[in-house]
Design a protein around this motif. Structure first.
Motif, mmCIF file in Angstrom:
data_model
loop_
_atom_site.group_PDB
_atom_site.id
_atom_site.type_symbol
_atom_site.label_atom_id
_atom_site.label_comp_id
_atom_site.label_asym_id
_atom_site.label_seq_id
_atom_site.Cartn_x
_atom_site.Cartn_y
_atom_site.Cartn_z
ATOM 1 N N ILE A 169 3.757 -1.548 3.461
ATOM 2 C CA ILE A 169 3.200 0.411 3.794
ATOM 3 C C ILE A 169 4.403 1.562 3.088
ATOM 4 O O ILE A 169 5.184 1.477 4.054
ATOM 5 C CB ILE A 169 1.454 0.307 4.759
ATOM 6 C CG1 ILE A 169 1.028 -0.373 5.075
ATOM 7 C CG2 ILE A 169 1.811 2.078 4.545
ATOM 8 C CD1 ILE A 169 -0.208 -0.421 6.260
ATOM 9 N N CYS A 211 -4.752 4.289 4.756
ATOM 10 C CA CYS A 211 -4.314 2.370 4.018
ATOM 11 C C CYS A 211 -4.270 1.531 5.189
ATOM 12 O O CYS A 211 -4.903 0.405 5.017
ATOM 13 C CB CYS A 211 -2.927 2.945 3.959
ATOM 14 S SG CYS A 211 -1.917 3.621 2.611
ATOM 15 N N LEU A 232 1.180 -1.547 -0.056
ATOM 16 C CA LEU A 232 -0.415 0.035 0.317
ATOM 17 C C LEU A 232 1.156 1.527 0.066
ATOM 18 O O LEU A 232 1.590 1.306 0.606
ATOM 19 C CB LEU A 232 -1.398 -0.111 1.245
ATOM 20 C CG LEU A 232 -2.732 -1.477 0.876
ATOM 21 C CD1 LEU A 232 -2.853 -1.323 2.514
ATOM 22 C CD2 LEU A 232 -2.893 -0.958 -0.066
ATOM 23 N N THR A 283 -8.465 1.273 4.817
ATOM 24 C CA THR A 283 -8.058 -0.163 3.615
ATOM 25 C C THR A 283 -7.758 -1.653 3.466
ATOM 26 O O THR A 283 -8.266 -2.260 3.012
ATOM 27 C CB THR A 283 -7.008 0.654 2.007
ATOM 28 O OG1 THR A 283 -7.645 1.408 1.375
ATOM 29 C CG2 THR A 283 -6.888 -0.033 0.982
ATOM 30 N N TYR A 323 1.027 5.516 0.200
ATOM 31 C CA TYR A 323 0.390 7.100 0.586
ATOM 32 C C TYR A 323 1.447 7.821 0.661
ATOM 33 O O TYR A 323 2.320 7.761 -0.221
ATOM 34 C CB TYR A 323 -0.616 6.707 2.133
ATOM 35 C CG TYR A 323 0.777 6.631 3.088
ATOM 36 C CD1 TYR A 323 0.824 7.499 4.099
ATOM 37 C CD2 TYR A 323 1.113 5.462 3.263
ATOM 38 C CE1 TYR A 323 1.674 7.883 4.502
ATOM 39 C CE2 TYR A 323 2.300 5.347 4.279
ATOM 40 C CZ TYR A 323 2.706 6.701 5.222
ATOM 41 O OH TYR A 323 3.176 6.452 6.211
ATOM 42 N N VAL A 376 -3.242 4.741 -2.149
ATOM 43 C CA VAL A 376 -4.407 4.860 -1.332
ATOM 44 C C VAL A 376 -4.646 6.029 -1.414
ATOM 45 O O VAL A 376 -3.817 6.403 -0.451
ATOM 46 C CB VAL A 376 -4.469 4.099 -0.311
ATOM 47 C CG1 VAL A 376 -5.865 4.536 0.957
ATOM 48 C CG2 VAL A 376 -4.363 2.567 -0.266
#
Length: 202
Positions: free
Chosen positions: A33, A19, A7, A22, A9, A50
């Protein structure tokens, strides 16, 4: 989204919480992430960007607050440490708080909590240092300005202290390391991103 998904961001705290939402919604194990400027280290993984959603971020934040209010400061301060991999540590911690942790995560939970607590203290220490030693200069237009380069991303934590320090006065503080800042004009705070706004103040 499969188990090798990363993910991505925008680097903001609300983006990170988006995130988390999600990840919970899709119920998949993540590879990582990461901020959009870092890129992914998983060459064979699948990236999913995201977008920051304030509404979803607040849902996550409120959920954590209801489950474990004491975790709020730890999570936010640890995030501001910008430590490598801190996003996944926080994600695992939040999974535990929300009672959805996997069995294998319980094995390392104590170490995760210890690491996040240590990061929280480091950020808190840097915050106190900034509050004690940041130097402001008074411009001709009666605006107090300062440029800083803190080790951790503590500028978002300084607004309350500085606003109390200068009361009704206008001030600007700019983090030259991260290219972000805070401006206070007639008591109204504005968080700025990019030097174009702060260049008028510093």
């Amino acid at each position: 989204m499969d188990t090798s998904t990363t993910l991505v961001y925008d680097g903001s705290f609300n983006g990170f919480l988006s995130c988390i939402y999600t990840a919970f919604e899709r119920k998949n194990k993540l590879t990582s992430i990461t901020k959009s400027d870092r890129g992914t280290q998983d060459l064979f993984g699948k990236e999913h960007y995201v977008a920051t959603d304030i509404v979803l971020a607040k849902l996550v934040w409120n959920g954590i607050s209801q489950k474990k209010p004491a975790a709020i400061k730890t999570i936010y301060f640890a995030f501001l440490s910008e430590s490598e991999g801190v996003e996944m540590l926080i994600y695992a911690y939040i999974r535990h708080i929300m009672n959805v942790a996997r069995p294998d995560e319980f094995v390392v939970l104590h170490q995760i909590e210890l690491t996040l607590s240590q990061l929280e203290e480091k950020v808190a220490k840097e915050k106190r240092r900034m509050e004690a030693f940041v130097s402001f200069q008074l411009r001709e237009d009666q605006v107090y300005v300062a440029e800083v380069k803190p080790k951790y991303n503590v500028v978002p934590l300084l607004s309350k202290h500085i606003k109390t320090l200068f009361k009704a006065k206008d001030w600007r503080i700019y983090d030259a390391k991260r290219n972000i800042g805070i401006a206070c004009t007639q008591g109204q705070l504005e968080f700025t991103s990019g030097h174009e706004k702060m260049s008028e103040a510093v």
